[in-house]
Scaffold this active site. Sequence first.
Site, PDB file in Angstrom:
ATOM      1  N   ASP A  61     113.219 -49.367  32.297  1.00 14.88           N
ATOM      2  CA  ASP A  61     112.830 -49.265  30.889  1.00 14.88           C
ATOM      3  C   ASP A  61     111.478 -49.919  30.654  1.00 14.88           C
ATOM      4  O   ASP A  61     110.928 -49.874  29.554  1.00 14.88           O
ATOM      5  CB  ASP A  61     113.896 -49.832  29.955  1.00 14.88           C
ATOM      6  CG  ASP A  61     114.231 -51.297  30.215  1.00 14.88           C
ATOM      7  OD1 ASP A  61     113.618 -51.908  31.114  1.00 14.88           O
ATOM      8  OD2 ASP A  61     115.127 -51.824  29.523  1.00 14.88           O
ATOM      9  N   SER A  62     110.879 -50.462  31.727  1.00 13.54           N
ATOM     10  CA  SER A  62     109.474 -50.892  31.680  1.00 13.54           C
ATOM     11  C   SER A  62     108.554 -49.728  31.368  1.00 13.54           C
ATOM     12  O   SER A  62     107.379 -49.931  31.052  1.00 13.54           O
ATOM     13  CB  SER A  62     109.071 -51.531  33.016  1.00 13.54           C
ATOM     14  OG  SER A  62     109.430 -50.697  34.107  1.00 13.54           O
ATOM     15  N   ASP A 100     117.714 -47.722  34.552  1.00 12.14           N
ATOM     16  CA  ASP A 100     118.064 -48.758  33.582  1.00 12.14           C
ATOM     17  C   ASP A 100     118.875 -48.199  32.419  1.00 12.14           C
ATOM     18  O   ASP A 100     118.544 -47.137  31.873  1.00 12.14           O
ATOM     19  CB  ASP A 100     116.789 -49.382  32.995  1.00 12.14           C
ATOM     20  CG  ASP A 100     116.277 -50.547  33.805  1.00 12.14           C
ATOM     21  OD1 ASP A 100     117.029 -51.083  34.640  1.00 12.14           O
ATOM     22  OD2 ASP A 100     115.109 -50.926  33.611  1.00 12.14           O
ATOM     23  N   LYS A 129     121.458 -49.920  36.073  1.00 18.33           N
ATOM     24  CA  LYS A 129     121.163 -51.347  35.958  1.00 18.33           C
ATOM     25  C   LYS A 129     121.310 -51.787  34.521  1.00 18.33           C
ATOM     26  O   LYS A 129     120.895 -51.082  33.602  1.00 18.33           O
ATOM     27  CB  LYS A 129     119.742 -51.651  36.453  1.00 18.33           C
ATOM     28  CG  LYS A 129     119.390 -53.146  36.396  1.00 18.33           C
ATOM     29  CD  LYS A 129     118.103 -53.457  37.133  1.00 18.33           C
ATOM     30  CE  LYS A 129     116.879 -53.045  36.364  1.00 18.33           C
ATOM     31  NZ  LYS A 129     116.710 -53.855  35.115  1.00 18.33           N
ATOM     32  N   GLU A 131     121.258 -55.506  31.903  1.00 23.48           N
ATOM     33  CA  GLU A 131     120.827 -56.890  31.798  1.00 23.48           C
ATOM     34  C   GLU A 131     121.925 -57.732  31.164  1.00 23.48           C
ATOM     35  O   GLU A 131     122.504 -57.342  30.147  1.00 23.48           O
ATOM     36  CB  GLU A 131     119.556 -56.983  30.949  1.00 23.48           C
ATOM     37  CG  GLU A 131     118.368 -56.247  31.550  1.00 23.48           C
ATOM     38  CD  GLU A 131     117.113 -56.379  30.706  1.00 23.48           C
ATOM     39  OE1 GLU A 131     117.114 -57.171  29.738  1.00 23.48           O
ATOM     40  OE2 GLU A 131     116.128 -55.679  31.001  1.00 23.48           O
ATOM     41  N   GLU A 198     114.864 -62.053  38.176  1.00 20.86           N
ATOM     42  CA  GLU A 198     113.482 -62.022  37.700  1.00 20.86           C
ATOM     43  C   GLU A 198     113.047 -63.373  37.171  1.00 20.86           C
ATOM     44  O   GLU A 198     113.739 -63.983  36.348  1.00 20.86           O
ATOM     45  CB  GLU A 198     113.321 -60.960  36.615  1.00 20.86           C
ATOM     46  CG  GLU A 198     111.890 -60.829  36.103  1.00 20.86           C
ATOM     47  CD  GLU A 198     111.660 -59.628  35.209  1.00 20.86           C
ATOM     48  OE1 GLU A 198     110.532 -59.474  34.703  1.00 20.86           O
ATOM     49  OE2 GLU A 198     112.611 -58.842  35.001  1.00 20.86           O
TER      50      GLU A 198
END
Length: 290
Positions: A61-62, A100, A129, A131, A198
């Site tokens: 999602d970057s 993501d 993925k 978070e 990270e």
Amino acid sequence: MSVHPSAPAASTAATARPTVSLPRLRELAARGEPVAMLTCYDATFAKVLDAAGVDALLVGDSLGNVIQGQPSTLPVSLAHMAYHTECVARAQTAAWLIADLPFGCYEASALQAFDAAATLMRAGARMVKLEGGGALAETVRFLVDRGIPVCAHLGLTPQRVHALGGFRVQGRDEAAADALRADAAAMAAAGATMLVLELVPAALAREITAAHPQMLTIGIGAGAGTAGQVLVLHDLLGLTAGRRPRFVRDFTREPGSSADAPGLPISAAVARYVQDVKAGRFPDERIHAF
């Protein structure tokens, strides 16, 4: 009539190497060969990265930052993620493909997370993925029990950047380190196969990696003690907007070269990244560890 030339060597290499699977990734980790991962958002780069031998591609999602020009990942939608996952999946042939789950599409319930994950799997992802730590353990277990491989993400979690107070190293003091240890243990117990760490101190990342060998740790700004490394593709190519994080290296440049020196072609820069990760030359903890 002329004879058409054979496919370029890079393309042949991409199709010749075996498809990367979870067992293959575990084999790499078991023999001490670091996993090389990069973000990827489109078909053209997917071909380049696949041909260069990148083990895993992350449709991150970057893309909100580097593709859409957003100040954070928060505006990225599930539809955006599905679109870019489809683009990458059409072109890559060997690398393990992760996508993501974007902000707001998995936090409410396990069923919400499953629906979103199913959308990305239909788009071509082989793993999703998300978070977060212990609070999402039941969601991770729900997904894993239904055949969806999960990569967790701890430390600096960009979707929670406002709650974290900005882009800063996580787990510096003992209380914060204990919280990260507990979250990692919860993700491992829930069945997560992979864990991105990270902006975590190198010693802590190494400790978590040793404590959970069944869960492949992938570091970004977390030192060299993880099972693999990931970078945002645009950072690797020297296209970082604004101040470049100190753990990032521009692989299009020879170390110490001047700014006006000729840079490497993109394919060569990516190949160098893979080689340096595999050989343990990147990251250099003397420079990048916290």
